[in-house]
Each structure stands twice: as C-alpha cells, then as structure tokens.
Design an enzyme around this catalytic site. Structure first.
Site, PDB file in Angstrom:
ATOM      1  N   HIS A 106      -2.781  10.891   0.725  1.00 15.47           N
ATOM      2  CA  HIS A 106      -2.286  10.678   2.083  1.00 15.47           C
ATOM      3  C   HIS A 106      -1.682  12.001   2.551  1.00 15.47           C
ATOM      4  O   HIS A 106      -0.479  12.096   2.801  1.00 15.47           O
ATOM      5  CB  HIS A 106      -1.296   9.518   2.124  1.00 15.47           C
ATOM      6  CG  HIS A 106      -1.110   8.899   3.485  1.00 15.47           C
ATOM      7  ND1 HIS A 106      -1.276   7.551   3.735  1.00 15.47           N
ATOM      8  CD2 HIS A 106      -0.764   9.447   4.672  1.00 15.47           C
ATOM      9  CE1 HIS A 106      -1.021   7.303   5.020  1.00 15.47           C
ATOM     10  NE2 HIS A 106      -0.702   8.437   5.613  1.00 15.47           N
ATOM     11  N   GLU A 144      -7.513   8.482   6.079  1.00 17.12           N
ATOM     12  CA  GLU A 144      -7.819   9.149   7.349  1.00 17.12           C
ATOM     13  C   GLU A 144      -8.289  10.593   7.181  1.00 17.12           C
ATOM     14  O   GLU A 144      -7.602  11.530   7.647  1.00 17.12           O
ATOM     15  CB  GLU A 144      -6.605   9.100   8.277  1.00 17.12           C
ATOM     16  CG  GLU A 144      -6.123   7.707   8.589  1.00 17.12           C
ATOM     17  CD  GLU A 144      -5.086   7.679   9.713  1.00 17.12           C
ATOM     18  OE1 GLU A 144      -4.587   8.737  10.125  1.00 17.12           O
ATOM     19  OE2 GLU A 144      -4.802   6.573  10.210  1.00 17.12           O
ATOM     20  N   ASN A 173      -7.531   1.896   9.765  1.00 17.79           N
ATOM     21  CA  ASN A 173      -6.236   2.071  10.428  1.00 17.79           C
ATOM     22  C   ASN A 173      -6.480   2.054  11.929  1.00 17.79           C
ATOM     23  O   ASN A 173      -7.310   2.821  12.428  1.00 17.79           O
ATOM     24  CB  ASN A 173      -5.594   3.400  10.042  1.00 17.79           C
ATOM     25  CG  ASN A 173      -5.198   3.448   8.561  1.00 17.79           C
ATOM     26  OD1 ASN A 173      -5.278   2.435   7.855  1.00 17.79           O
ATOM     27  ND2 ASN A 173      -4.771   4.602   8.118  1.00 17.79           N
ATOM     28  N   GLU A 201      -3.672  -0.146   8.069  1.00 18.75           N
ATOM     29  CA  GLU A 201      -2.515   0.221   8.899  1.00 18.75           C
ATOM     30  C   GLU A 201      -2.688  -0.339  10.303  1.00 18.75           C
ATOM     31  O   GLU A 201      -3.753  -0.210  10.906  1.00 18.75           O
ATOM     32  CB  GLU A 201      -2.355   1.746   9.056  1.00 18.75           C
ATOM     33  CG  GLU A 201      -1.870   2.474   7.835  1.00 18.75           C
ATOM     34  CD  GLU A 201      -1.720   3.975   8.058  1.00 18.75           C
ATOM     35  OE1 GLU A 201      -1.516   4.406   9.225  1.00 18.75           O
ATOM     36  OE2 GLU A 201      -1.830   4.711   7.078  1.00 18.75           O
ATOM     37  N   TYR A 210      -4.488   1.886  15.811  1.00 15.53           N
ATOM     38  CA  TYR A 210      -3.265   1.890  16.627  1.00 15.53           C
ATOM     39  C   TYR A 210      -3.546   1.658  18.107  1.00 15.53           C
ATOM     40  O   TYR A 210      -2.834   0.895  18.760  1.00 15.53           O
ATOM     41  CB  TYR A 210      -2.499   3.208  16.436  1.00 15.53           C
ATOM     42  CG  TYR A 210      -1.901   3.299  15.062  1.00 15.53           C
ATOM     43  CD1 TYR A 210      -0.641   2.776  14.805  1.00 15.53           C
ATOM     44  CD2 TYR A 210      -2.619   3.850  13.999  1.00 15.53           C
ATOM     45  CE1 TYR A 210      -0.092   2.817  13.526  1.00 15.53           C
ATOM     46  CE2 TYR A 210      -2.076   3.900  12.716  1.00 15.53           C
ATOM     47  CZ  TYR A 210      -0.814   3.372  12.492  1.00 15.53           C
ATOM     48  OH  TYR A 210      -0.289   3.403  11.233  1.00 15.53           O
ATOM     49  N   ARG A 231       0.855  -1.190   0.000  1.00 18.84           N
ATOM     50  CA  ARG A 231       0.000   0.000   0.000  1.00 18.84           C
ATOM     51  C   ARG A 231       0.888   1.237   0.000  1.00 18.84           C
ATOM     52  O   ARG A 231       1.698   1.408   0.904  1.00 18.84           O
ATOM     53  CB  ARG A 231      -0.899  -0.018   1.244  1.00 18.84           C
ATOM     54  CG  ARG A 231      -1.739   1.236   1.440  1.00 18.84           C
ATOM     55  CD  ARG A 231      -2.652   1.083   2.664  1.00 18.84           C
ATOM     56  NE  ARG A 231      -3.500   2.248   2.849  1.00 18.84           N
ATOM     57  CZ  ARG A 231      -3.309   3.210   3.764  1.00 18.84           C
ATOM     58  NH1 ARG A 231      -2.276   3.149   4.589  1.00 18.84           N
ATOM     59  NH2 ARG A 231      -4.132   4.220   3.857  1.00 18.84           N
TER      60      ARG A 231
HETATM   61  C1  GBH Z   1      -1.531   7.167  10.747  1.00 19.94           C
HETATM   62  O1  GBH Z   1      -2.139   8.176  11.473  1.00 19.94           O
HETATM   63  C2  GBH Z   1      -1.100   7.713   9.427  1.00 19.94           C
HETATM   64  O2  GBH Z   1      -1.944   7.269   8.382  1.00 19.94           O
HETATM   65  C3  GBH Z   1       0.345   7.427   9.081  1.00 19.94           C
HETATM   66  O3  GBH Z   1       0.738   8.237   8.018  1.00 19.94           O
HETATM   67  C4  GBH Z   1       1.186   7.622  10.316  1.00 19.94           C
HETATM   68  O4  GBH Z   1       2.552   7.561  10.043  1.00 19.94           O
HETATM   69  C5  GBH Z   1       0.790   6.559  11.288  1.00 19.94           C
HETATM   70  O5  GBH Z   1      -0.575   6.581  11.550  1.00 19.94           O
HETATM   71  C6  GBH Z   1       1.523   6.632  12.614  1.00 19.94           C
HETATM   72  O6  GBH Z   1       1.236   7.825  13.282  1.00 19.94           O
HETATM   73  O7  GBH Z   1      -4.409  12.641  19.770  1.00 19.94           O
HETATM   74  O8  GBH Z   1      -6.629  13.404  19.393  1.00 19.94           O
HETATM   75  O9  GBH Z   1      -5.091  13.002  17.544  1.00 19.94           O
HETATM   76  C7  GBH Z   1      -2.608   7.842  12.747  1.00 19.94           C
HETATM   77  C8  GBH Z   1      -3.152   9.082  13.388  1.00 19.94           C
HETATM   78  C9  GBH Z   1      -2.916   8.858  15.747  1.00 19.94           C
HETATM   79  C10 GBH Z   1      -4.849   9.885  14.792  1.00 19.94           C
HETATM   80  C11 GBH Z   1      -3.601   8.827  17.076  1.00 19.94           C
HETATM   81  C12 GBH Z   1      -5.513   9.815  16.115  1.00 19.94           C
HETATM   82  C13 GBH Z   1      -5.136   9.876  18.512  1.00 19.94           C
HETATM   83  C14 GBH Z   1      -6.156  10.932  18.769  1.00 19.94           C
HETATM   84  N1  GBH Z   1      -3.847   8.847  14.652  1.00 19.94           N
HETATM   85  N2  GBH Z   1      -4.530   9.908  17.182  1.00 19.94           N
HETATM   86  S1  GBH Z   1      -5.538  12.586  18.880  1.00 19.94           S
END
Ligand code: GBH
Length: 473
Positions: free
Chosen positions: A127, A172, A301, A373, A303, A83
């Site tokens: 992106h 996203e 995605n 992701e 995490y 991807r």
């Molecule tokens: C992804 O974003 C991206 O698609 C990627 O490019 C990036 O490298 C990867 O993750 C790692 O970061 O603190 O209120 O924002 C993930 C983005 C991270 C958005 C956690 C939401 C928590 C809520 N997310 N975040 S806040």
C-alpha cells in the site's frame, strides 16, 4: 441468495464479509522502531511542501503500539474481517535479502490477535510504501523492482501463510504509477509521463510474479487478489469528442490494468494513444503470461464517479483531474459533477459504484468481487468526550451499501465490503486534515472513540440488514 427482507430492509447474505480497512504507513507510526528503514513516503513527507502542514507518518495513530486496543475495537464493532497492509521496509528494510524477523513479529502478533477475536485477516502486501533503497535503484519505472516485490511477497507468505487466508498484492497501482511518477502528488513525487507508464507495467508485472510466488508458498485454500481503484467513467455528453475523451481515460484508468490481468494484452487504443510518449518496449513478450495469473477475487476501491469531456474553454477548468496524472490527455477535462461533496471535495454519487459493478459483472462474469475500500471524509465535530455525530458519513455509507445490494440483485458477485477507514489516519498529501475513520482519533492523546457511524455499521453487521432510507422526496 440476496433478498429484501421486507420492503423496508435490505438483507445481505449471511456469509457476506463485513470489514474495515487501513494501510501501514497511514496508521502504524513507529517509523524508526524495530529496524524499519524509510520508505518513499517517509522521504516524501519529510520533504517540505509535499504534505499539507508538513505532517508525516512518524507517529500517525501509533497503531504499532495500540494494535491490541484496535483489534478489541474491531471486535466490539463485530467486524468479520480486517484489511491491513504490511510495511515492506519494516520486514525487509533494504528491499532485498533476508527478512527482518522483528518486523514480521509485529504482523504475527497482529494476525494472532485478529484470529483470536474471530476476525479474518485480509493482508495487502503493498500500500504505497516502497523501501527508499529500491526507489534509489530506479523505483517502479525499473524492471527489477517487480522481481524484488515477488521475493518480498514470498518472504511474507513464508512467515504468515499458515494463518492469513486472504491476500492482496497491490493496492491501487494506478495511484502508485500516475500519482507517484506522473503528477508527483504522491511519493516519490516524480513527474514524467513515460516513467509513469513504465511504472504501471512493472506494477502489473510485480503483481503477476508475486502471485506466482505466493501460490508456490501458500496453502491451496489461500485466496489471492489485487485491488484496483477503477474509475466509473462517463462521458459528459454523447458528442463524439466527449465519448473519445471518456474512452481514453477508461484506457488509462481501467483497461491498462484489467486487460493485461484478465486478457493478457494491453489495449491497442491505449498503445496508440500513448505512442508519442513511449514505444512500450519495456513490455517483454513473456510478461503478459506472468501478469495474467488467475486471481480468486478482484478488490475494488470506489469513492466517486469520473465525468469526462473534451477540453472546452467555455467550461470551468478541470475539476478533480491531477495535471500529469493522465499521460497524453492534455485536451481532456473533468467537468464538475453536480451535487453533494465530501471534505475531499469529491462528489457523492453511489450510482457510479452500481455502474462499475455491473460492468464487471458483464466483462468478468466468473470473478468474485470485494469492495476493499469505500468511505468518506467529513468535517467531524468532536465533543470534549471524543463523541462525533457524523450523519453525512452514515448517509454516504448507506447510499453506497444500497448500491452494492442493488448490483447484487442485478447479478454482480460481490462477496464483501470494507469501509475506508477503521481509524482516522494520515491521509497522504492531505496529512491529518482529512478524517475517514469510523473511529475518531485524538492525535494528541491517541484516544480512540467510535463515531456514530461505527455504531451504525456495527448494527448492520449484527443484523445483516440495511434499513432502506425513507424517501424524502
Ligand atoms: C485510496 O485512494 C487509498 O487506497 C487510501 O489509502 C486513501 O486513504 C483513500 O483512498 C482516501 O483517499 O484527482 O486525478 O487523482 C483513493 C485515491 C482518489 C485516486 C481520487 C483517484 C481521483 C482522480 N483516489 N482520485 S485524480
């Protein structure tokens, strides 16, 4: 059909799509080559104070010049799919008008290299790297940007439609709207709640119009999708105040996208909760039919989970919440989730992924899902020869793959899984300080070295099975 091969191993379907993901600005470098113009991330990262230690994507992993080596690495790992995203300003520098063929040629070469290696390309159109000229014309809060995106989608589809079978419009949109125009932590760094909500709608519209444009150009076998970073929301307690807080965050993180995409309407409670910020008059009646185009799968995605509570002065201040990213939610807090954390300080809890997949099973039963992701940053210690032993990353991926397997056994229709990321790369506002890669990058020499997690993942792909972790009590 999904089976446990023995009690000690978990088997995935033979056609499960095993992959890894990247994004253009995070890996390509070559920021001024081939006629590419600045995107909002070039401008943002060159603005002092925006990105940690002033890092930019000017060189990144120099994938633009190393793509053959990178595809060879993918082939070594046995990846079934890759991807990646297309840099909009590389292929249409002003965001309008004709394609820049030199820019498209890079992606033609990349895709040909992937196909030769037997790796399925999954192409993401956006992106986060909006051409700066379109930001100067209003960016995502401006309605016209949705039309510009549809034109750009058609242009890429005409160039690559004969050889790319899987397409994603946006990665996203929550981040583009609420981190880009709400908290300002991402490019273009604007901070206006009404603009963030307008941006969210225009991103939805951009997805819908691009999907219409793609269907008109691509072969009927093409699979189209959008990728959302859905939040696995849970209320901190069952108090009415905490449940109400969780409902509001669910509206702003999830239903603001899911409802128009799959039910052709914005949620009433969201419109009401944000009525003091905007009257939503930017939503025109025909928009919802455009947005609700059929997609072939949904990319997710994931995490970490999101615990939500009503603000309470007796608790520590909000944990992961970005101020400004949640319009109208000043009285809501994000209490820290206990347990392990990654180097991003994000809590590790694969239960959130399982919960999210079951919710989608229940709410969107006919829709295939792909984890586009999942992964983790850790403080990797690199030996002089480039070797990295990363047992924490392996444990993270293992736990989340077990959660995916369990969700499938429970009836969720998950067709594939992509590790974020193939390579260490430019981690947005954190610059190069956070490493998510399966493959270590020495940014001084651009040497690539697969980490232990890469070997571990290759073995899972090769065998189609995951050895269940021993219970350590
Ligand atoms: C992804 O974003 C991206 O698609 C990627 O490019 C990036 O490298 C990867 O993750 C790692 O970061 O603190 O209120 O924002 C993930 C983005 C991270 C958005 C956690 C939401 C928590 C809520 N997310 N975040 S806040």
């Amino acid at each position: 059909v999904l089976t446990g091969a023995t009690s000690a191993t978990l088997r995935f379907p033979a056609d499960f799509l095993w992959g890894a993901a990247t994004a253009a600005y995070q890996i390509e470098g070559a920021a001024t080559e081939g006629g590419r113009t600045p995107s909002i991330w070039d401008t943002f990262s060159r603005t002092p104070g925006r990105v940690r230690t002033g890092d930019t994507g000017d060189i990144a992993t120099d994938h633009y010049h190393h793509f053959r080596e990178d595809v060879a690495l993918m082939a070594d790992l046995g990846l079934k799919a890759y991807r990646f995203s297309v840099s909009w300003p590389r292929v249409q520098p002003t965001g309008r008008g004709p394609a820049l063929e030199r820019g498209l040629d890079f992606y033609r070469r990349l895709v040909d290299e992937l196909l030769t290696a037997g790796i399925t390309p999954l192409l993401t159109l956006y992106h986060w790297d909006l051409p700066q000229e379109l930001e100067d014309a209003g960016g995502w809060p401006a309605r016209d940007t949705a039309s510009r995106f549809a034109d750009y989608a058609a242009l890429v589809a005409r160039a690559l439609g004969d050889r790319v079978p899987m397409w994603t419009t946006l990665n996203e949109p929550w981040c583009s709207a609420f981190l880009g125009y709400g908290s300002g932590v991402h490019a273009p760094g604007r901070t206006n709640a009404a603009d963030a909500l307008r941006a969210a709608h225009h991103l939805n519209l951009a997805h819908g119009r691009a999907t219409i444009a793609l269907r008109a150009v691509l072969p009927s076998t093409a699979q189209l999708s959008i990728t959302l970073n859905l939040a696995a929301v849970s209320a901190h307690t069952t108090s009415p105040e905490d449940l109400e807080a969780a409902r509001r965050i669910d509206g702003l993180a999830n239903r603001i996208f899911l409802n128009p995409l799959f039910h052709r309407q914005y949620p009433d409670d969201l419109l009401k909760d944000t009525a003091h910020i905007t009257d939503w008059s930017f939503v025109h009646e025909p928009d919802l039919a455009d947005i609700g185009q059929r997609v072939d799968f949904l990319g997710i995605n994931y995490y970490s989970p999101t615990a939500v509570a009503a603000a309470d002065s007796s608790r520590p201040s909000p944990d992961t919440a970005q101020p400004g990213a949640w319009p109208g939610c000043d009285n809501i807090s994000f209490p820290p989730v206990p347990g392990q954390r990654t180097a991003m300080d994000w809590p590790v809890d694969s239960g959130g992924l399982h919960q999210l997949l079951l919710r989608l099973r229940d709410e969107l039963p006919a829709l295939p899902l792909i984890i586009t992701e999942n992964g983790a940053a850790y403080e990797d210690h690199c030996e002089p020869n480039g070797t990295v032993h990363d047992p924490e990353r392996i444990a993270y991926l293992q736990a989340h793959l077990e959660a995916v397997h369990r969700a499938c056994a429970d009836g969720a229709d998950v067709r594939g899984y992509f590790v974020w990321s193939l390579l260490d790369n430019f981690e947005w506002a954190h610059g190069y300080s956070k490493r998510f890669g399966l493959v270590h990058i020495d940014f001084a020499s651009q040497r690539r070295t697969p980490k232990d997690s890469a070997r571990w993942y290759a073995n899972i792909i090769h065998t189609g099975t995951l050895a269940r972790r021993r219970c350590t009590g």
